[in-house]
Scaffold this active site. Structure first.
Site, PDB file in Angstrom:
ATOM      1  N   CYS A 105       2.149   0.958   2.984  1.00  0.00           N
ATOM      2  CA  CYS A 105       3.401   0.708   3.686  1.00  0.00           C
ATOM      3  C   CYS A 105       3.457   1.515   4.980  1.00  0.00           C
ATOM      4  O   CYS A 105       3.174   2.721   4.982  1.00  0.00           O
ATOM      5  CB  CYS A 105       4.557   1.092   2.765  1.00  0.00           C
ATOM      6  SG  CYS A 105       6.158   1.182   3.580  1.00  0.00           S
ATOM      7  N   GLU A 106       3.819   0.874   6.078  1.00  0.00           N
ATOM      8  CA  GLU A 106       3.855   1.577   7.357  1.00  0.00           C
ATOM      9  C   GLU A 106       5.039   2.538   7.467  1.00  0.00           C
ATOM     10  O   GLU A 106       5.085   3.358   8.384  1.00  0.00           O
ATOM     11  CB  GLU A 106       3.895   0.579   8.510  1.00  0.00           C
ATOM     12  CG  GLU A 106       5.160  -0.245   8.613  1.00  0.00           C
ATOM     13  CD  GLU A 106       5.120  -1.223   9.769  1.00  0.00           C
ATOM     14  OE1 GLU A 106       6.204  -1.469  10.342  1.00  0.00           O
ATOM     15  OE2 GLU A 106       4.040  -1.741  10.098  1.00  0.00           O
ATOM     16  N   HIS A 107       5.990   2.445   6.560  1.00  0.00           N
ATOM     17  CA  HIS A 107       7.162   3.316   6.619  1.00  0.00           C
ATOM     18  C   HIS A 107       6.925   4.675   5.966  1.00  0.00           C
ATOM     19  O   HIS A 107       7.415   5.694   6.455  1.00  0.00           O
ATOM     20  CB  HIS A 107       8.362   2.635   5.955  1.00  0.00           C
ATOM     21  CG  HIS A 107       8.749   1.363   6.623  1.00  0.00           C
ATOM     22  ND1 HIS A 107       9.201   0.260   5.926  1.00  0.00           N
ATOM     23  CD2 HIS A 107       8.732   0.999   7.934  1.00  0.00           C
ATOM     24  CE1 HIS A 107       9.454  -0.724   6.777  1.00  0.00           C
ATOM     25  NE2 HIS A 107       9.183  -0.302   7.993  1.00  0.00           N
ATOM     26  N   GLN A 146       4.851  -6.002   3.963  1.00  0.00           N
ATOM     27  CA  GLN A 146       4.408  -7.213   3.275  1.00  0.00           C
ATOM     28  C   GLN A 146       4.763  -8.459   4.075  1.00  0.00           C
ATOM     29  O   GLN A 146       3.984  -9.418   4.136  1.00  0.00           O
ATOM     30  CB  GLN A 146       5.027  -7.275   1.878  1.00  0.00           C
ATOM     31  CG  GLN A 146       4.596  -8.503   1.078  1.00  0.00           C
ATOM     32  CD  GLN A 146       5.115  -8.468  -0.338  1.00  0.00           C
ATOM     33  OE1 GLN A 146       5.337  -7.397  -0.916  1.00  0.00           O
ATOM     34  NE2 GLN A 146       5.315  -9.635  -0.930  1.00  0.00           N
ATOM     35  N   HIS A 174       5.448  -2.178  -4.777  1.00  0.00           N
ATOM     36  CA  HIS A 174       5.474  -1.144  -3.740  1.00  0.00           C
ATOM     37  C   HIS A 174       5.744   0.227  -4.350  1.00  0.00           C
ATOM     38  O   HIS A 174       6.784   0.438  -4.980  1.00  0.00           O
ATOM     39  CB  HIS A 174       6.554  -1.473  -2.702  1.00  0.00           C
ATOM     40  CG  HIS A 174       6.245  -2.687  -1.887  1.00  0.00           C
ATOM     41  ND1 HIS A 174       5.912  -2.626  -0.559  1.00  0.00           N
ATOM     42  CD2 HIS A 174       6.196  -4.010  -2.227  1.00  0.00           C
ATOM     43  CE1 HIS A 174       5.681  -3.848  -0.091  1.00  0.00           C
ATOM     44  NE2 HIS A 174       5.852  -4.703  -1.091  1.00  0.00           N
ATOM     45  N   CYS A 176       6.496   2.831  -2.845  1.00  0.00           N
ATOM     46  CA  CYS A 176       7.629   3.511  -2.216  1.00  0.00           C
ATOM     47  C   CYS A 176       8.933   3.207  -2.955  1.00  0.00           C
ATOM     48  O   CYS A 176       9.929   3.905  -2.772  1.00  0.00           O
ATOM     49  CB  CYS A 176       7.751   3.134  -0.740  1.00  0.00           C
ATOM     50  SG  CYS A 176       7.976   1.382  -0.433  1.00  0.00           S
TER      51      CYS A 176
END
Length: 216
Positions: A105-107, A146, A174, A176
């Protein structure tokens, strides 16, 4: 056979067929700088980066990043260069189901994992099935959402193969959501994108969904 493949590939190739992997518009840090950054994070987390168990961790992390984020150094469209025309006139749906993937995840840079289902209607030829899986891997091996990855996979297939229609569905869990924050275990996120006949005809979407679920 090779002449048929080359001829059809040339016809299907988009105008930007010679496009190379995008070069970042910023200066990439050196390996030494990357390892120093890992040492800083270890210390910030509260441990001693010089103790025996961690002294080689920065080197290992940077090496792992080269593999986990190797998609930045690959061109997904190049995977679909070779198209096979000698398929006995086959023009019905081609479906590749349950392509396993791992991404981040890029966050939060936390993993999300799952499977991708891809279908397309050929437009004069088909591509090797393993090449579709490689496209998935290239986009998965980047910092992602995604939703973005779903769109990127379909847009690449459309741009390179110019099918009569394409469909992509991604199902993922995920970390996260499960290991931090709200900490909800077992939840799945489903995204999909359609083009051509799949977008225009709900019956084609239903057929795609039915074939995907047949193996669930």
């Amino acid at each position: 056979m090779d002449s048929v493949v080359k001829s059809l590939s040339a016809r299907l190739a988009p105008a930007n067929a010679d496009k190379q992997v995008t070069v970042p518009d910023f200066e990439r840090p050196t390996r030494e700088e990357a390892e120093a950054a890992v040492r800083t994070l270890i210390a910030w987390a509260g441990d001693n980066p010089d103790r025996e168990g961690l002294v080689d961790t920065p080197r290992r992390v940077v090496k792992a990043y080269e593999e986990l984020y190797g998609g930045y150094r690959q061109d997904p469209e190049a995977q679909l260069d070779r198209v096979f025309a000698e398929v006995g006139g086959y023009d019905d749906m081609v479906l590749l189901r349950d392509i396993q993937f791992f991404s981040h995840c890029e966050h939060h840079m936390v993993p999300f994992t799952g499977r991708v289902h891809i279908a397309y209607y050929p437009n004069g030829g088909v591509v090797g099935l393993s090449k579709l899986a490689r496209v998935v891997d290239i986009f998965a091996n980047r910092l992602q959402t995604q939703e973005t990855m779903t769109a990127q996979i379909l847009d690449t297939i459309d741009a390179r193969l110019r099918p009569r229609g394409a469909a992509v569905m991604v199902e993922a869990a995920h970390m996260c959501m499960s290991m931090r924050g709200i900490q909800k275990q077992g939840s799945m996120t489903i995204t999909s994108r359609f083009s051509g006949v799949f977008r225009e005809d709900p019956a084609e979407q239903a057929r795609f969904m039915t074939l995907v679920r047949a193996g669930a």
